[in-house]
Design a protein around this motif. Structure first.
Motif, PDB file in Angstrom:
ATOM      1  N   ILE A  51     -34.329  95.429  67.467  1.00  0.00           N
ATOM      2  CA  ILE A  51     -33.739  97.064  67.325  1.00  0.00           C
ATOM      3  C   ILE A  51     -32.966  97.568  66.690  1.00  0.00           C
ATOM      4  CG2 ILE A  51     -32.939  99.101  69.402  1.00  0.00           C
ATOM      5  CD1 ILE A  51     -33.493  96.259  71.478  1.00  0.00           C
ATOM      6  N   VAL A  52     -33.841  98.863  65.689  1.00  0.00           N
ATOM      7  CA  VAL A  52     -33.648  99.023  64.874  1.00  0.00           C
ATOM      8  C   VAL A  52     -32.166 100.950  65.481  1.00  0.00           C
ATOM      9  CG1 VAL A  52     -33.188 100.103  62.507  1.00  0.00           C
ATOM     10  CG2 VAL A  52     -34.025  98.012  63.849  1.00  0.00           C
ATOM     11  N   VAL A  53     -31.648 100.820  65.442  1.00  0.00           N
ATOM     12  CA  VAL A  53     -30.639 102.263  66.230  1.00  0.00           C
ATOM     13  C   VAL A  53     -30.449 103.039  65.198  1.00  0.00           C
ATOM     14  CG1 VAL A  53     -28.306 103.213  67.493  1.00  0.00           C
ATOM     15  CG2 VAL A  53     -29.572 100.517  67.968  1.00  0.00           C
ATOM     16  N   LEU A  75     -38.869  97.926  67.137  1.00  0.00           N
ATOM     17  CA  LEU A  75     -38.075  99.201  67.721  1.00  0.00           C
ATOM     18  C   LEU A  75     -36.999 100.447  66.914  1.00  0.00           C
ATOM     19  CD1 LEU A  75     -38.912 101.141  70.106  1.00  0.00           C
ATOM     20  CD2 LEU A  75     -36.860 100.153  71.245  1.00  0.00           C
ATOM     21  N   LEU A  76     -37.012 100.928  66.644  1.00  0.00           N
ATOM     22  CA  LEU A  76     -36.817 102.093  65.786  1.00  0.00           C
ATOM     23  C   LEU A  76     -36.481 102.664  66.878  1.00  0.00           C
ATOM     24  CD1 LEU A  76     -35.020 103.234  63.364  1.00  0.00           C
ATOM     25  CD2 LEU A  76     -37.707 103.877  63.029  1.00  0.00           C
ATOM     26  N   ILE A  77     -35.514 103.233  67.048  1.00  0.00           N
ATOM     27  CA  ILE A  77     -34.624 104.752  68.261  1.00  0.00           C
ATOM     28  C   ILE A  77     -34.124 105.882  67.261  1.00  0.00           C
ATOM     29  CG2 ILE A  77     -33.277 104.865  70.463  1.00  0.00           C
ATOM     30  CD1 ILE A  77     -34.126 101.950  70.907  1.00  0.00           C
ATOM     31  N   VAL A 300     -29.826  92.916  67.780  1.00  0.00           N
ATOM     32  CA  VAL A 300     -30.100  94.993  67.605  1.00  0.00           C
ATOM     33  C   VAL A 300     -28.920  95.165  66.002  1.00  0.00           C
ATOM     34  CG1 VAL A 300     -28.283  96.739  68.234  1.00  0.00           C
ATOM     35  CG2 VAL A 300     -29.556  94.692  69.845  1.00  0.00           C
ATOM     36  N   ILE A 301     -29.329  96.778  65.700  1.00  0.00           N
ATOM     37  CA  ILE A 301     -28.962  96.370  63.700  1.00  0.00           C
ATOM     38  C   ILE A 301     -28.821  98.344  64.185  1.00  0.00           C
ATOM     39  CG2 ILE A 301     -29.483  96.364  61.984  1.00  0.00           C
ATOM     40  CD1 ILE A 301     -32.261  94.680  63.537  1.00  0.00           C
ATOM     41  N   LEU A 302     -27.825  97.805  64.162  1.00  0.00           N
ATOM     42  CA  LEU A 302     -27.175  99.848  63.833  1.00  0.00           C
ATOM     43  C   LEU A 302     -27.069 100.394  62.446  1.00  0.00           C
ATOM     44  CD1 LEU A 302     -24.012  99.039  66.212  1.00  0.00           C
ATOM     45  CD2 LEU A 302     -25.882  99.646  66.838  1.00  0.00           C
TER      46      LEU A 302
END
Length: 600
Positions: A51-53, A75-77, A300-302
């Motif tokens: 998941i990339v935030v 998933l890119l948000i 998870v990557i911020l």
């Protein structure tokens, strides 16, 4: 950065040009469309590998690279929507600052710096849309200087030195600037096979040629490549523009992904990182007023940026214990999140001169709108910004310390509304500038400290995830930052003494606040600089390598959580930060693949 007053304004002749352009947009949707990723159809509780935030410059690049692995779901948000069509047009680059596509961050009044600004606050525009600030910025291609990365390496290891980051710059770069590509020495530092085009201006502005000639007379060397690390001077920047359109990690990388393993969720704000047993397992988010949860089986990557990444870490219990305790947030990891904020310091100076330097042909500009929509040529299709690099006194002559970013505003084009909205000056100050512009052209001379020592911080006002973070700029909190500023300003203003500008009866427009009237000479310049100090919109350092992160961008003490954006920089580089941010994303992609033993 380039300060563009009078161009693409909301009123006046340039405003009419923009209005005409916008009228054509409806009839030119094919020309001005981009194939942005469709909105993901995902359900609450869904699992992904990564998941990339944040879908800004770093997040778009990183998500695209991870999506190259067909066996993994990404998933890119992104908190914002698709960019509006104006972002595509280089000549309309100033129109979205302060709009709903901007986070509209502002700093806290510190009672010391920026006291001549409205509300004593600095504006910090950042893109709230897919592509982030890469959809909002001036498209200048800059990297900083090798000594910047040697400084990083001292706190984060040799993987971050100049030799080891240069290939990552070159990986995404497709250099086409005619001043550079035929020079063997310059091309040692550039790539030609990357996805993002780095081009020269299709047309070189007359005003900038005149300005560069004046700086040459002042003793500055004219250079062909403003990124070349071994000879500094004055010159034209290259820009990330392809065939008259903005190019970025969004347009060149993310928009080119056509696999089913990339899911892009827009208009969705991540409000918390879900952590179990010191491992990040997913995120909590808001979309259309609904709370959702998504889970990451690997990481998870911020990539939410210098202001929103520390905000999200703090809301998730990762940060200084005393701040978390005060807000009654359960402490997950005690780390100096938000404490290393740093930005270039900018003081804008103005010279008034008789007409003849700026180009202003309203009829030609109106025709250029039609030209752009017909074949993407004309003044809307390019940027021709210039810069002047100056070394620190008595130090290495090829290491920049200050920069000047000159531009020219035609007579009677600056408005009070522009001045207050773009710069944040008070009405009183803006009226003085507008009055000068009624009679004269204005040469805008931002003087920027490229290597500040001062530090600020980012923290929270409250636990409300919808509230912007609290930003304390720290501008001039280290007195060393002021030491050479008066001299740098005097150098910029000495432009009035060049042959060309003497013939134009050029003179300084003094906007010093009344409280500086008691001072004289360098003390007066220092007083005015402190009062009118602005950021250059290159903020970094709030989740820094070596402090919050290890050398591979992993959050210390936690598994499954990494950061890749401008917040990881231990210190600001000597230049615009967009290209370094994309470099960081490229390194992050490699670290992720290596750490999970993923081989393409």
């Amino acid at each position: 950065m380039t300060i563009t007053l009078g161009a693409c304004a909301s009123s006046g002749a340039a405003g009419a040009t923009v209005a005409a352009a916008l009228q054509f947009f409806a009839a030119a949707q094919c020309l001005l469309n981009e194939p942005y990723p469709r909105q993901a159809d995902v359900t609450d509780g869904s699992h992904f590998d990564f998941i990339v935030v944040g879908g800004g410059s770093a997040g778009a690049a990183l998500a695209a690279r991870l999506a190259e692995l067909p066996q993994y779901d990404v998933l890119l948000i992104e908190a914002g929507p698709d960019p509006p069509r104006e972002t595509i047009v280089p000549g309309l680059r100033e129109t979205l600052k302060g709009s709903r596509y901007d986070w509209n961050f502002t700093t806290v009044d510190d009672g010391y710096s920026s006291q001549a600004l409205e509300g004593h606050r600095q504006k910090q525009p950042r893109g709230r849309m897919l592509g982030g600030s890469g959809s909002l910025n001036d498209m200048v291609y800059a990297r900083g200087h090798p000594v910047d990365y040697e400084e990083w390496a001292r706190v984060a290891g040799c993987a971050w030195n100049w030799t080891n980051v240069l290939p990552y710059f070159m990986r995404t770069e497709r250099m086409t600037d005619a001043r550079i590509i035929n020079n063997t020495e310059l091309m040692k530092f550039h790539g030609t096979r990357g996805e993002i085009e780095v081009s020269g201006a299709a047309s070189t502005d007359g005003p900038n040629t005149k300005l560069l000639n004046a700086f040459r007379e002042m003793g500055f060397k004219i250079v062909d490549d403003m990124t070349y690390p071994y000879s500094i001077g004055a010159g034209r920047f290259s820009h990330t523009i392809r065939s008259g359109r903005r190019d970025s990690s969004l347009t060149a990388l993310l928009n080119k992904v056509h696999t089913n393993n990339l899911h892009v969720l827009k208009d969705t704000l991540v409000t918390k990182i879900l952590i179990e047993n010191n491992t990040a397992v997913g995120v909590q988010a808001l979309s259309d007023g609904k709370q959702l949860h998504f889970y990451a089986d690997k990481e998870v990557i911020l990539s939410a940026g210098t202001f929103n990444t520390p905000k999200l870490l703090l809301l998730s219990g990762i940060g200084p214990q005393e701040i978390l305790d005060e807000l009654e947030i359960e402490v997950v990891q005690d780390l100096p999140v938000g404490e290393g904020l740093q930005d270039h310091v900018m003081v804008i100076n103005f010279i008034a001169a008789e007409n003849g330097t700026c180009e202003r042909n309203e009829r030609a500009q109106a025709f250029d709108v039609i030209k752009y929509l017909y074949d993407r040529t004309g003044f809307l299709s390019y940027s021709d910004s210039i810069g002047v690099y100056m070394p620190q006194n008595y130090k290495d002559p090829n290491v920049p310390y200050f920069a000047i970013y000159p531009s020219c505003v035609p007579q009677a084009l600056i408005t009070v509304d522009q001045c207050t909205s773009i710069l944040g000056y008070t009405n009183e100050t803006c009226m003085k500038l507008v009055k000068a512009n009624e009679q004269y052209e204005i040469i805008v001379l931002p003087v920027v400290l490229l290597k500040p020592r001062s530090r600020g911080k980012v923290t929270l006002y409250s636990t409300d995830p919808l509230q912007n973070p609290k930003i304390l700029s720290g501008t001039f909190s280290n007195s060393a930052d002021m030491e050479e500023f008066p001299d740098a300003i005097q150098t910029a203003l000495s432009l009035v003494n060049t042959t060309y500008f003497r013939d134009k009866a050029a003179h300084v427009v003094d906007l010093s606040p009344a409280e500086c009237g008691r001072e004289a000479g360098p003390a007066r310049a220092a007083c005015a600089a402190r009062a009118a100090a602005l950021p250059a919109w290159h903020a970094v350092g709030t989740a820094a390598l070596g402090a919050v992160l290890d050398a591979r961008l992993r959050v210390r003490g936690l598994a499954g959580l990494r950061v890749a954006d401008a917040s990881v920089m231990p210190a600001v580089v000597r230049g615009n930060t967009n290209a370094p941010v994309i470099m960081i994303a490229e390194k992050a992609a490699d670290y992720i693949k290596e750490d999970h033993q993923i081989y393409v």
